[in-house]
Design a protein around this motif. Structure first.
Motif, PDB file in Angstrom:
ATOM      1  N   ALA A 128      27.074 -26.823  39.882  1.00  0.00           N
ATOM      2  CA  ALA A 128      25.831 -27.633  40.665  1.00  0.00           C
ATOM      3  C   ALA A 128      26.220 -27.912  42.208  1.00  0.00           C
ATOM      4  O   ALA A 128      25.804 -28.027  43.401  1.00  0.00           O
ATOM      5  CB  ALA A 128      25.952 -28.984  40.329  1.00  0.00           C
ATOM      6  N   GLN A 129      27.737 -28.088  42.449  1.00  0.00           N
ATOM      7  CA  GLN A 129      28.399 -28.749  44.029  1.00  0.00           C
ATOM      8  C   GLN A 129      28.601 -27.693  44.453  1.00  0.00           C
ATOM      9  O   GLN A 129      28.622 -27.233  46.018  1.00  0.00           O
ATOM     10  CB  GLN A 129      29.690 -28.938  44.063  1.00  0.00           C
ATOM     11  N   ASN A 130      28.093 -25.946  44.048  1.00  0.00           N
ATOM     12  CA  ASN A 130      27.944 -25.296  45.498  1.00  0.00           C
ATOM     13  C   ASN A 130      26.196 -24.233  45.737  1.00  0.00           C
ATOM     14  O   ASN A 130      25.957 -25.477  46.563  1.00  0.00           O
ATOM     15  CB  ASN A 130      28.772 -24.028  44.924  1.00  0.00           C
ATOM     16  N   ASP A 131      26.747 -23.488  45.315  1.00  0.00           N
ATOM     17  CA  ASP A 131      24.830 -23.223  46.403  1.00  0.00           C
ATOM     18  C   ASP A 131      23.818 -23.946  46.154  1.00  0.00           C
ATOM     19  O   ASP A 131      22.750 -23.779  47.018  1.00  0.00           O
ATOM     20  CB  ASP A 131      24.732 -21.524  46.048  1.00  0.00           C
ATOM     21  N   MET A 132      23.705 -24.587  44.870  1.00  0.00           N
ATOM     22  CA  MET A 132      22.712 -25.307  43.739  1.00  0.00           C
ATOM     23  C   MET A 132      22.785 -26.488  44.656  1.00  0.00           C
ATOM     24  O   MET A 132      21.350 -27.120  43.655  1.00  0.00           O
ATOM     25  CB  MET A 132      22.714 -24.783  42.487  1.00  0.00           C
ATOM     26  N   ILE A 133      23.317 -26.582  45.567  1.00  0.00           N
ATOM     27  CA  ILE A 133      23.959 -28.298  45.445  1.00  0.00           C
ATOM     28  C   ILE A 133      21.973 -29.277  45.841  1.00  0.00           C
ATOM     29  O   ILE A 133      21.797 -30.263  45.607  1.00  0.00           O
ATOM     30  CB  ILE A 133      24.375 -28.579  46.213  1.00  0.00           C
ATOM     31  N   PHE A 134      20.858 -28.350  46.780  1.00  0.00           N
ATOM     32  CA  PHE A 134      19.934 -28.627  47.101  1.00  0.00           C
ATOM     33  C   PHE A 134      19.431 -28.858  46.076  1.00  0.00           C
ATOM     34  O   PHE A 134      18.177 -30.391  46.104  1.00  0.00           O
ATOM     35  CB  PHE A 134      19.261 -27.409  48.359  1.00  0.00           C
ATOM     36  N   SER A 135      18.911 -28.197  45.226  1.00  0.00           N
ATOM     37  CA  SER A 135      18.396 -28.639  44.080  1.00  0.00           C
ATOM     38  C   SER A 135      18.970 -29.680  43.639  1.00  0.00           C
ATOM     39  O   SER A 135      17.595 -31.188  42.716  1.00  0.00           O
ATOM     40  CB  SER A 135      18.342 -27.950  43.098  1.00  0.00           C
ATOM     41  N   ILE A 136      20.009 -30.924  43.211  1.00  0.00           N
ATOM     42  CA  ILE A 136      20.717 -31.966  43.038  1.00  0.00           C
ATOM     43  C   ILE A 136      20.323 -32.929  43.882  1.00  0.00           C
ATOM     44  O   ILE A 136      19.602 -34.527  43.243  1.00  0.00           O
ATOM     45  CB  ILE A 136      22.195 -31.823  42.591  1.00  0.00           C
ATOM     46  N   ILE A 137      20.337 -32.816  45.590  1.00  0.00           N
ATOM     47  CA  ILE A 137      20.041 -33.329  46.566  1.00  0.00           C
ATOM     48  C   ILE A 137      18.117 -34.277  45.774  1.00  0.00           C
ATOM     49  O   ILE A 137      17.815 -35.293  46.309  1.00  0.00           O
ATOM     50  CB  ILE A 137      20.241 -33.007  47.445  1.00  0.00           C
ATOM     51  N   CYS A 138      17.337 -32.821  45.196  1.00  0.00           N
ATOM     52  CA  CYS A 138      15.863 -33.019  45.358  1.00  0.00           C
ATOM     53  C   CYS A 138      15.706 -34.183  43.785  1.00  0.00           C
ATOM     54  O   CYS A 138      14.661 -34.607  44.022  1.00  0.00           O
ATOM     55  CB  CYS A 138      15.278 -31.843  45.271  1.00  0.00           C
TER      56      CYS A 138
END
Length: 375
Positions: free
Chosen positions: A260-270
């Motif tokens: 999750a800390q890589n390409d999909m980190i924006f989903s965690i921000i959301c």
């Protein structure tokens, strides 16, 4: 005489420096460190047996990148123009070596391992393409007005893009956007890009069919319910609501979204910061791009202006692609979110690009100052 010779390389006393750009860069780097820690805490414990593995490595990469950014910003960017041919040849050789002796990571051969350090040459290409195109559209500007000249101008870019596209189609497309964007800014001969677009479209279709996983990503994009990572990312975005669950409170990062800390980190921000956090981050990116536009317009020469335009396009396109992938607006492409996603090569070389932008800003002559910046 020695002092004069030194000044031809080092930019000693610039009359202007764009502090807002520096502020946005540092803010994004610090925000990225915070989110890498939050998004990667579970994966870090699995990989390194503690919560600080990924953020500590990202902190080291960021410090290295900021140091390189400072050094690059102090170098007169006009000096780089003299080494353009050598830089391009070296880049093509490195990209060729990736296909011959590159290391495979997560199913893709994109890395060169030197033992003490490994890096992705494709990340360097994102710097080399704007440097070369800025050089070609200034010192070789006569290439822009004939079909034969345009072919000569784009040949090195085409070679780099083909070598990158074999294993990394998304980065190849970013390089195409950079080169095409600089061309459109530098010339009015838009019609010359038509055959390039046609050939490029054919090339993309061929490359998509060369690897089964690329067509699989297209299928999942059309049917997101069949894609595990896509659905988990959308769950993260949807459950964040307006204000988010709270920093560190993501559920999806606990192994449900791979790395999750890589390409999909924006989903965690959301998920953690909600719409407010996501929109706030987008605003900072927009402000950074706006400042780069200001620097490009105020650059003392065409070469510096086009370099900044290339970096601006790189950052803008990569932000748009990453956020579009997370929200399933476009197929998954494996593009990092600039300054935010975990990754040494992407962080270091991106900050080196920012050094070029700041270097150009140092030579802006403000408010009608009569002192002219030397070539």
């Amino acid at each position: 005489m020695a002092e004069q010779k030194k000044k031809t390389f080092w930019l000693r006393n610039g009359t202007y420096f764009d502090y807002p750009t520096l502020f946005y860069i540092i803010f994004l780097v610090l925000f990225g460190l915070m989110m890498v820690y939050s998004a990667g805490i579970y994966a870090s414990r699995m990989e390194y047996k503690n919560a600080y593995g990924y953020p500590l490595r990202q902190f080291i990469f960021s410090c290295m990148g900021l140091a390189i950014m400072y050094v690059v910003s102090r170098v007169r960017y006009q000096v780089i123009k003299k080494f353009t041919t050598l830089i391009v040849i070296t880049m093509i050789v490195l990209l060729g070596l990736v296909l011959l002796i590159g290391d495979e990571v997560n199913g893709s051969t994109r890395w060169i391992n030197l033992g003490f350090i490994s890096f992705q040459p494709s990340e360097i290409a994102k710097i080399v393409v704007p440097l070369y195109m800025a050089y070609g559209c200034t010192d070789r500007s006569y290439y822009m007005y004939t079909w034969k000249g345009m072919l000569k101008l784009f040949t090195p870019v085409i070679a780099m893009v083909i070598l990158i596209a074999v294993e990394n189609l998304s980065t190849a497309l970013i390089c195409v956007f950079i080169a095409g964007g600089i061309w459109l800014i530098a010339t009015k001969k838009y019609v010359y890009l038509i055959p390039v677009i046609i050939v490029g479209a054919i090339g993309i279709v061929i490359l998509l069919n060369m690897e089964g996983y690329r067509m699989e990503r297209l299928r999942i994009w059309r049917n997101p319910e069949e894609g595990y990572q896509t659905m988990q990312g959308l769950y993260a975005v949807g459950t964040g609501g307006f204000f988010g669950r709270g920093l560190g409170q993501s559920v999806q990062k606990t192994g449900k979204i791979p790395e999750a800390q890589n390409d999909m980190i924006f989903s965690i921000i959301c998920e953690e910061l909600g719409i407010v956090g996501a929109v706030g981050l987008i605003i900072v990116f927009v402000l950074l791009i706006w400042r780069m536009k200001f620097i490009a317009e105020g650059a003392p020469d065409r070469y510096g202006s086009l370099i900044v335009v290339g970096v601006l396009i790189h950052v803008a396109v990569q932000v748009i692609i990453n956020m579009s992938v997370v929200t399933n607006v476009m197929p998954n492409t494996g593009v990092t979110l600039p300054f935010i996603s975990y990754g040494g090569s992407s962080m270091i070389f991106l900050l080196a690009e920012m050094g070029l932008v700041l270097g150009v800003s140092r030579q802006i002559v403000p408010y009608g100052d009569e002192e002219e910046s030397s070539e």
